[in-house]
Design an enzyme around this catalytic site. Structure first.
Site, PDB file in Angstrom:
ATOM      1  N   ASP A  83      32.734  20.499  35.196  1.00 50.79           N
ATOM      2  CA  ASP A  83      32.995  19.746  36.424  1.00 50.79           C
ATOM      3  C   ASP A  83      32.998  20.628  37.663  1.00 50.79           C
ATOM      4  O   ASP A  83      32.461  20.253  38.709  1.00 50.79           O
ATOM      5  CB  ASP A  83      34.353  19.033  36.328  1.00 50.79           C
ATOM      6  CG  ASP A  83      34.339  17.878  35.341  1.00 50.79           C
ATOM      7  OD1 ASP A  83      33.268  17.284  35.141  1.00 50.79           O
ATOM      8  OD2 ASP A  83      35.395  17.568  34.773  1.00 50.79           O
ATOM      9  N   HIS A 108      30.466  12.329  32.493  1.00 51.37           N
ATOM     10  CA  HIS A 108      31.848  12.175  32.959  1.00 51.37           C
ATOM     11  C   HIS A 108      31.778  11.857  34.443  1.00 51.37           C
ATOM     12  O   HIS A 108      30.926  12.383  35.161  1.00 51.37           O
ATOM     13  CB  HIS A 108      32.637  13.465  32.709  1.00 51.37           C
ATOM     14  CG  HIS A 108      34.061  13.430  33.181  1.00 51.37           C
ATOM     15  ND1 HIS A 108      34.876  12.325  33.027  1.00 51.37           N
ATOM     16  CD2 HIS A 108      34.823  14.373  33.807  1.00 51.37           C
ATOM     17  CE1 HIS A 108      36.078  12.600  33.527  1.00 51.37           C
ATOM     18  NE2 HIS A 108      36.064  13.825  34.017  1.00 51.37           N
ATOM     19  N   GLU A 195      43.871  13.211  28.830  1.00 55.97           N
ATOM     20  CA  GLU A 195      43.928  14.667  28.680  1.00 55.97           C
ATOM     21  C   GLU A 195      45.280  15.225  29.112  1.00 55.97           C
ATOM     22  O   GLU A 195      45.866  16.065  28.427  1.00 55.97           O
ATOM     23  CB  GLU A 195      42.820  15.318  29.512  1.00 55.97           C
ATOM     24  CG  GLU A 195      41.416  15.068  28.991  1.00 55.97           C
ATOM     25  CD  GLU A 195      40.345  15.512  29.962  1.00 55.97           C
ATOM     26  OE1 GLU A 195      39.167  15.543  29.563  1.00 55.97           O
ATOM     27  OE2 GLU A 195      40.670  15.823  31.128  1.00 55.97           O
TER      28      GLU A 195
END
Length: 331
Positions: A83, A108, A195
């Site tokens: 990311d 994602h 997460e």
């Protein structure tokens, strides 16, 4: 119940004659690239100069180019990078080659949802997110099966974005198991929440808290490790196979009674309030801003936390105990 889509719902012909660039060749990258290749799709891989993954990709029969060259040559671009590096790579090496009608793909939604990547309005922007690690995505595909996927459309410039996303999911084997439609917002926020509160943050804090409680009470660290960390896998495997019900059906009555009577004392109303607070931090973008700024400043806090965690006594105890586990030696 949410609707699942399968092979008959997706049209792989939408990928025929197209070139798909997989940017990155890590866990997910290698699985996507090889599965698409085996589905008869023309696949190229975009990597930075000197990447250690280039040789692996070439040995697998894939053409490797620089990220910019791959983005320029491809009709579809799937970004499978961490990311924190996606924004820079996108800005400098992908965006200049996003001509009208191309498809920009993600696994994602972080960078799209939080505005780190802002695509032009002339391209489709979709997400295909397998709910499993890359090695499982690859192995199940080779076995004629697949891993369930999420798919979403952020921007439909061509009128075909949804069908294109489903076609890609079919190409990597997702529709064999079933794919579920979502949104970039929903996927991103639920993924981060899971997460932070359960899978990584919550579980690691629970494991360490239990270990520390036993050790501080005078019990041997090795026993504390077995009871609070090692046996987690035994329980999680049962939960994955059949939910909480199978787990409770498989453990002793003593363990189940302790679960039902003592578990709620661990996750209290105060804990749930903190969960809601964390969710709100995700929803408002507070966590994303914090993470982006941390990386922009060179990750000083992140690095310090990693060092501190690596020095926790549970790591040293675990290292010694795992050396005894013959079933781990091949790994």
């Amino acid at each position: 119940m949410a609707r699942m889509y399968y092979d008959t719902d997706a049209n792989l012909d939408l990928l025929a004659g197209k070139t798909i660039a997989i940017i990155g060749y890590g866990s997910q990258g290698h699985a996507h690239a090889l599965n698409l290749k085996d589905s008869g799709i023309n696949v190229i891989v975009g990597l930075y100069p000197g990447s250690k993954s280039a040789k692996k990709a070439e040995e697998a029969g894939l053409k490797v180019l620089s990220v910019a060259e791959a983005a320029q040559a491809a009709d579809w671009i799937m970004i499978l990078l961490p990311d924190e590096v996606q924004k820079a790579v996108y800005t400098h090496e992908i965006a200049p080659y996003l001509s009208e009608g191309k498809v920009l793909c993600f696994a994602h939604g972080f960078n799209i949802h939080f505005g780190q990547v802002v695509p032009p309005p002339t391209v489709d922007v979709v997400m295909i997110a397998p709910k499993g690690p890359g090695h499982l995505v690859r192995r199940t595909y080779e076995q004629g099966e697949g891993v369930p996927c999420l798919f979403a459309v952020y921007q439909d410039a061509t009128g075909q974005a949804r069908d294109r996303a489903m076609a890609y999911a079919k190409g990597i084997g997702g529709t064999r198991a079933g794919i579920l439609e979502t949104t970039f917002r929903e996927e991103t926020e639920t993924d981060l929440f899971g997460e932070q509160v359960v899978l990584c943050g919550g579980l690691s804090a629970l494991i360490k808290g239990g270990f520390e409680t036993l050790v501080n009470a005078g019990y041997q660290p090795e026993l504390a490790y077995f009871e609070c960390l090692h046996e987690v896998k035994l329980i999680v495997d049962l939960i994955v196979e059949g939910g909480l019900a199978k787990m409770r059906d498989s453990i002793s009555n003593t363990a189940e009674y302790g679960d039902l009577t003592r578990g709620p004392r661990i996750v209290t109303d105060e804990t749930r309030a903190e969960m809601k607070k964390i969710l709100r931090e995700i929803q408002t973008g507070q966590f994303a801003r914090e993470f982006v700024l941390e990386n922009q400043s060179g990750k000083p806090g992140f690095t310090a936390m990693r060092r501190q965690e690596a020095e926790h006594p549970i790591e040293e105890v675990g290292k010694d105990l795992r050396a005894m586990f013959s079933w781990l030696k091949d790994k």
